[in-house]
Scaffold this motif. Structure first.
Motif, PDB file in Angstrom:
ATOM      1  N   ILE A 250       2.309  -6.187  -1.575  1.00  0.00           N
ATOM      2  CA  ILE A 250       1.374  -6.941  -2.404  1.00  0.00           C
ATOM      3  C   ILE A 250       2.004  -7.435  -3.698  1.00  0.00           C
ATOM      4  O   ILE A 250       1.760  -8.555  -4.128  1.00  0.00           O
TER       5      ILE A 250
ATOM      6  N   ARG B 160      -2.060  -6.847   7.056  1.00  0.00           N
ATOM      7  CA  ARG B 160      -1.180  -7.465   8.063  1.00  0.00           C
ATOM      8  C   ARG B 160      -0.745  -8.858   7.621  1.00  0.00           C
ATOM      9  O   ARG B 160       0.175  -9.443   8.175  1.00  0.00           O
TER      10      ARG B 160
ATOM     11  N   SER C 145       6.783  -3.596   7.718  1.00  0.00           N
ATOM     12  CA  SER C 145       5.702  -3.231   6.801  1.00  0.00           C
ATOM     13  C   SER C 145       6.286  -2.827   5.457  1.00  0.00           C
ATOM     14  O   SER C 145       7.358  -2.255   5.371  1.00  0.00           O
TER      15      SER C 145
ATOM     16  N   LEU D 234      11.588   2.140  13.835  1.00  0.00           N
ATOM     17  CA  LEU D 234      11.349   3.020  12.696  1.00  0.00           C
ATOM     18  C   LEU D 234      11.534   4.500  12.985  1.00  0.00           C
ATOM     19  O   LEU D 234      11.573   5.301  12.065  1.00  0.00           O
TER      20      LEU D 234
ATOM     21  N   LEU E 143       0.786   0.187   0.284  1.00  0.00           N
ATOM     22  CA  LEU E 143       0.775  -1.201  -0.176  1.00  0.00           C
ATOM     23  C   LEU E 143      -0.179  -1.359  -1.348  1.00  0.00           C
ATOM     24  O   LEU E 143      -0.999  -2.258  -1.384  1.00  0.00           O
ATOM     25  N   ARG E 144      -0.117  -0.462  -2.299  1.00  0.00           N
ATOM     26  CA  ARG E 144      -1.086  -0.527  -3.401  1.00  0.00           C
ATOM     27  C   ARG E 144      -0.873  -1.772  -4.247  1.00  0.00           C
ATOM     28  O   ARG E 144       0.254  -2.173  -4.530  1.00  0.00           O
ATOM     29  N   PRO E 145      -1.961  -2.393  -4.645  1.00  0.00           N
ATOM     30  CA  PRO E 145      -1.840  -3.592  -5.463  1.00  0.00           C
ATOM     31  C   PRO E 145      -1.386  -3.264  -6.874  1.00  0.00           C
ATOM     32  O   PRO E 145      -1.414  -2.108  -7.302  1.00  0.00           O
ATOM     33  N   THR E 146      -0.995  -4.308  -7.574  1.00  0.00           N
ATOM     34  CA  THR E 146      -0.435  -4.095  -8.906  1.00  0.00           C
ATOM     35  C   THR E 146      -1.417  -4.505  -9.985  1.00  0.00           C
ATOM     36  O   THR E 146      -1.093  -5.247 -10.884  1.00  0.00           O
ATOM     37  N   PHE E 147      -2.636  -4.062  -9.871  1.00  0.00           N
ATOM     38  CA  PHE E 147      -3.598  -4.308 -10.928  1.00  0.00           C
ATOM     39  C   PHE E 147      -3.387  -3.262 -12.033  1.00  0.00           C
ATOM     40  O   PHE E 147      -2.608  -2.339 -11.887  1.00  0.00           O
TER      41      PHE E 147
ATOM     42  N   ALA F  60     -19.251  -4.748  -6.339  1.00  0.00           N
ATOM     43  CA  ALA F  60     -19.363  -5.714  -5.236  1.00  0.00           C
ATOM     44  C   ALA F  60     -19.789  -5.023  -3.955  1.00  0.00           C
ATOM     45  O   ALA F  60     -20.620  -5.533  -3.198  1.00  0.00           O
ATOM     46  N   GLN F  61     -19.224  -3.851  -3.700  1.00  0.00           N
ATOM     47  CA  GLN F  61     -19.571  -3.127  -2.475  1.00  0.00           C
ATOM     48  C   GLN F  61     -21.021  -2.659  -2.525  1.00  0.00           C
ATOM     49  O   GLN F  61     -21.726  -2.691  -1.506  1.00  0.00           O
TER      50      GLN F  61
ATOM     51  N   HIS G 256       8.631   3.852   5.632  1.00  0.00           N
ATOM     52  CA  HIS G 256       8.200   2.479   5.846  1.00  0.00           C
ATOM     53  C   HIS G 256       6.773   2.421   6.370  1.00  0.00           C
ATOM     54  O   HIS G 256       6.455   1.646   7.246  1.00  0.00           O
ATOM     55  N   SER G 257       5.927   3.265   5.843  1.00  0.00           N
ATOM     56  CA  SER G 257       4.531   3.234   6.257  1.00  0.00           C
ATOM     57  C   SER G 257       3.939   1.889   5.906  1.00  0.00           C
ATOM     58  O   SER G 257       4.186   1.327   4.840  1.00  0.00           O
ATOM     59  N   ALA G 258       3.119   1.364   6.813  1.00  0.00           N
ATOM     60  CA  ALA G 258       2.488   0.076   6.576  1.00  0.00           C
ATOM     61  C   ALA G 258       1.422   0.185   5.507  1.00  0.00           C
ATOM     62  O   ALA G 258       0.929  -0.807   5.013  1.00  0.00           O
ATOM     63  N   TYR G 259       1.055   1.371   5.166  1.00  0.00           N
ATOM     64  CA  TYR G 259      -0.136   1.521   4.327  1.00  0.00           C
ATOM     65  C   TYR G 259       0.184   1.834   2.878  1.00  0.00           C
ATOM     66  O   TYR G 259      -0.694   2.026   2.069  1.00  0.00           O
TER      67      TYR G 259
ATOM     68  N   GLN H 166     -14.827  -3.580  -7.612  1.00  0.00           N
ATOM     69  CA  GLN H 166     -15.042  -3.376  -6.177  1.00  0.00           C
ATOM     70  C   GLN H 166     -16.293  -2.546  -5.927  1.00  0.00           C
ATOM     71  O   GLN H 166     -17.085  -2.858  -5.046  1.00  0.00           O
TER      72      GLN H 166
ATOM     73  N   ILE I 124      16.998  -0.301   9.267  1.00  0.00           N
ATOM     74  CA  ILE I 124      16.342   0.858   8.685  1.00  0.00           C
ATOM     75  C   ILE I 124      16.994   2.083   9.306  1.00  0.00           C
ATOM     76  O   ILE I 124      17.250   2.131  10.503  1.00  0.00           O
TER      77      ILE I 124
ATOM     78  N   GLN J 277     -10.259  -2.852 -11.626  1.00  0.00           N
ATOM     79  CA  GLN J 277     -10.384  -3.487 -10.315  1.00  0.00           C
ATOM     80  C   GLN J 277     -11.257  -2.644  -9.387  1.00  0.00           C
ATOM     81  O   GLN J 277     -12.071  -3.172  -8.641  1.00  0.00           O
TER      82      GLN J 277
ATOM     83  N   SER K 192      13.966   7.275   9.673  1.00  0.00           N
ATOM     84  CA  SER K 192      13.381   7.044   8.356  1.00  0.00           C
ATOM     85  C   SER K 192      11.867   6.993   8.464  1.00  0.00           C
ATOM     86  O   SER K 192      11.306   6.468   9.406  1.00  0.00           O
TER      87      SER K 192
ATOM     88  N   SER L 274     -17.326  -8.990  -2.284  1.00  0.00           N
ATOM     89  CA  SER L 274     -16.438  -7.831  -2.336  1.00  0.00           C
ATOM     90  C   SER L 274     -15.066  -8.137  -1.743  1.00  0.00           C
ATOM     91  O   SER L 274     -14.130  -7.360  -1.921  1.00  0.00           O
TER      92      SER L 274
END
Lengths: 575, 187
Positions: free
Chosen positions: A283, A278, A549, A481, B18-22, B89-90, B13-16, B86, B6, B82, B10, A300
């Motif tokens: 990213i 959020r 989002s 949306l 959002l994968r990082p760019t490692f 660490a976890q 546009h899922s909020a999830y 994790q 939008i 990465q 459509s 972590s």
């Protein structure tokens, strides 16, 4: 023995609900007067009330539930506390040891079910270990990154007697998280503070959890450096909203100036926040030109989502103390000229006035209702809880928090039904204070049975319901949306909240006219007892600003009135 | 008009998403975890892997210190650097975990696995199986006129290679322990 261990831990209040498998503990509670038991009307509410107690006092909250359904009802609260790092000790009854595994009446594999939603849990099979496990439970719940723990106690273990292990003799085990940060990295951070041209503090719930000392040190550092500061939903109050460096909350519904400062900064100092989705938005486009320092007590959290250039594992208060000490010893330097330019830029962003909404003389705008609530209560000894949804975001935007531990909201899990029971826990801890739960009508109905608790214990909690007859945030997303197909987001068949309040013996107030609002709020504040305030607000108001989002911070949408401007001005707002 | 620009309906546009760019290079690591030997501790470790979507290639566990009630869990896992960080660490966050070591990252280590392989057959195939077993230093731990059970210890690769050779010769069952591993040297 259980009650003795709780007393030794300084517990004065337990939230709970009795049942067959905890009757021996309830019998102990009956025979003493040191610990107050607050009888809730649902176990979920017991956990949320304990959370409210914990967050408003900084002490661990304690709840007591029975086996089977008692424990499963506690799961939502435990998960909520785990996500928001709230210290809780939950005691649950269990069927006697010789019946475990036999599908006995009200048996559930409580430690199995709660394993992923607690920081740690124990099934105590032997009375000899009971008191030391309870002491250890408090140690684990409160040290390091705080969190909920659960102790499952079979009924025969409750009945049997054994020698009591006092707190000082109880082994704490090997669990001792690191609190001092690495000095070399802290020195790097100080060097970065000295030269940064566009710095920003990004603070989170970790500052609150670290204790009032951390907030004090944060204020000192922010004042001394003159760096701007923003905070997550969880961290509001660590730095006062009236402070001159305050940018407001950041994130999906955060303030324009806060998000653009995050996007454009060259030094980001993350104190006890975890780069939640959020907050970050997309990213790969998150704050692309900044060096990032990340201070967190939980290793972590570091490099989980965003790569930290200066990772510091430690307690915020300890680390801030070291940062201040080193920075002062090196001559309290900052890059004044660049900082002045940075503030000029921030002032430009502020001029956008991102919280502007279209006022109305005929209907109450939810933002207006909160502005009036703020104006009429800000000088009082005030605690605010919220449920989850649009009203929660508006409360975060429009109410100002001057101190930590004054703001109780479900951040990580986003639990509708959190606010009302939490407000009960807060009021129990602070009987003289003004406790307001800013709610939406749909969230509030999820735990409305707690009106009984509020009445029984004479807790004058004020339920300030922004009633738009909709699941407002769901409706907003459906509008934006899903082609305005409002699937199941209309709160049909709502009760008459005034009559509902009266049915419980409380006071109900309804207000629909902006002209009457101030008087109605004053009437609510003046009443010595629980109040349900049914504030009928504009039904189709959307919560802005908003980062859609999957978009980065500089792709913010402002209010309806400004939507076209925001898009046309996209290039201009890029730093 | 929708202020979001939008398209109606459509769903991209899922909020999830959002994968990082490692880095996305997959690495295999052997992680050894010293844990308090108490009920549910294995479930905590496995629950962490399944709950957070990490891979387990192999897992072994046994008590290694009776007095100290300590068990060693050896996990072979695959993920991006990465994700591996994790995981460590976890694991460290689990209250019952005493130590976490990444043997792959912390210098050289020895890894061994034990396997039992049942090979059924007669005639030339049976002779060939026995001859290959000798080359791999596998022991015969059970024998009938139509079958052998071989016991083999070694690295997972060696066991894979042996099993591949046995397949055309009448391999019927395999049981493997998973990897046990320790770092080389004194520490």
């Amino acid at each position: 023995m259980v009650v003795q261990a709780l007393k030794d831990q300084g517990v004065d209040t337990v939230f709970g609900y009795p049942g067959g498998a905890v009757l021996p503990i309830y019998d102990e509670i009956f025979q003493q007067n040191d610990i107050r038991h607050i009888l809730v009307r649902h176990e979920q509410a017991a956990i949320h009330a304990a959370e409210g107690y914990a967050r408003s006092t900084g002490k661990p909250g304690v709840a007591l539930v029975t086996s089977g359904p008692g424990a499963t009802n506690a799961v939502t609260g435990l998960t909520d506390a785990l996500m928001d790092s709230i210290p809780l000790v939950v005691l649950s009854g269990q069927v006697p040891t010789f019946m475990i595994g036999s599908d006995a009446f009200q048996e559930a594999d409580t430690v199995g079910i709660t394993r992923p939603c607690t920081k740690h849990n124990w099934l105590v099979r032997d009375t000899v270990k009971l008191s030391s496990v309870i002491h250890q439970a408090f140690h684990v719940a409160t040290s390091g990154r705080p969190g909920p723990v659960l102790v499952d106690i079979p009924k025969d273990v409750q009945f049997a007697s054994a020698d009591y292990t006092p707190k000082p003799q109880a082994p704490t085990g090997h669990y001792r998280p690191q609190v001092k940060g690495d000095m070399e990295t802290i020195t790097q951070l100080v060097e970065a503070i000295e030269t940064a041209e566009r710095p920003v503090f990004y603070t989170g719930g970790g500052v609150i959890n670290s204790g009032p000392g951390a907030s004090q040190l944060l204020r000192e550092l922010v004042e001394a450096t003159g760096f701007p500061i923003t905070s997550t939903l969880m961290g509001l109050g660590a730095y006062p909203a009236s402070g001159r460096a305050w940018l407001g909350m950041l994130g999906m519904h955060g303030l324009y100036e806060a998000n653009l400062a995050m996007h454009g900064c060259d030094l980001m100092i993350n104190l006890g926040a975890r780069f939640d989705d959020r907050i970050t938005g997309r990213i790969d486009a998150f704050s692309p030109r900044s060096k990032k320092a990340h201070v967190d007590i939980d290793p972590s959290s570091i490099n989980k989502v965003i790569k930290a250039d200066m990772p510091i594992v430690g307690d915020i208060a300890h680390v801030l103390e070291d940062v201040l000490k080193i920075w002062k010893a090196r001559g309290r330097r900052v890059n004044r000229e660049a900082l002045a330019r940075w503030w000029q830029q921030i002032e430009e962003w502020r001029k956008v006035k991102c919280l502007t909404y279209k006022p109305s003389e005929t209907t109450i705008k939810p933002q207006y209702a909160l502005q009036r609530l703020e104006a009429l209560t800000k000088d009082r000894d005030r605690y605010i809880c919220t449920e989850v949804g649009q009203h929660q975001m508006w409360a975060a935007q429009f109410l100002g928090f001057e101190d930590p531990n004054r703001w109780m909201t479900s951040g990580g899990l986003g639990t509708m039904g959190y606010g009302f029971p939490a407000s009960i826990g807060v009021q129990v801890a602070h009987p003289q204070a003004l406790v307001i739960n800013v709610a939406g009508e749909a969230s509030w109905l999820m735990n409305m049975q707690e009106m009984g608790t509020a009445m029984q214990f004479r807790l004058p909690v004020k339920q300030f319901i922004l009633n738009n007859e909709r699941l407002g945030m769901v409706r907003q997303w459906q509008q934006l949306l899903h082609g305005e197909r409002y699937s199941q987001s209309w709160s049909e068949a709502l009760p008459d909240f005034v009559k509902l309040a009266e049915a419980f013996g409380a006071k109900g107030i309804q207000c629909a006219d902006p002209a009457d609002l101030d008087d109605a709020i004053m009437e609510m504040l003046a009443y010595d007892g629980p109040v349900i305030f049914d504030c009928l607000v504009e039904k189709h108001e959307n919560c802005f600003p908003m980062i859609p989002s999957g978009e980065p911070h500089n792709k913010m949408l402002l209010g309806d009135a400004k939507a076209t401007n925001a898009i046309a001005g996209k290039g201009a707002v890029m730093v | 008009m929708s202020p979001l620009q939008i398209k109606k309906g459509s769903n991209k546009h899922s909020a999830y998403n959002l994968r990082p760019t490692f880095s996305d290079v997959q690495e295999t690591h052997t992680i050894t975890v010293l844990v308090e030997n108490e009920p549910g501790v294995l479930a905590r470790v496995i629950g962490l892997f399944s709950g957070r979507g990490y891979n387990i290639d192999s897992l072994t566990v046994a008590e290694v210190d009776h007095e100290g009630h300590l068990s060693r869990i050896t996990i072979v896992t695959t993920g991006t650097p990465q994700v591996i960080e994790q995981i460590k660490a976890q694991l460290t966050r689990i209250v019952s975990v005493h130590e976490v070591h990444d043997l792959t990252a912390e210098g050289s280590s020895v890894e061994r696995e034990l396997a039992l392989l049942k090979v059924a057959g007669t005639g030339d195939k049976r002779v060939e199986a026995l001859r290959l077993a000798d080359i791999f230093r596998a022991h015969v731990v059970d024998s009938t006129l139509e079958s052998f059970v071989f016991q083999l210890t070694g690295t997972p690769d060696k066991i894979d290679a042996f099993a591949d050779l046995m397949r055309p010769l009448g391999l019927v069952q395999v049981a493997r322990t998973g990897v046990a591993a320790l770092s080389r040297g004194k520490g």
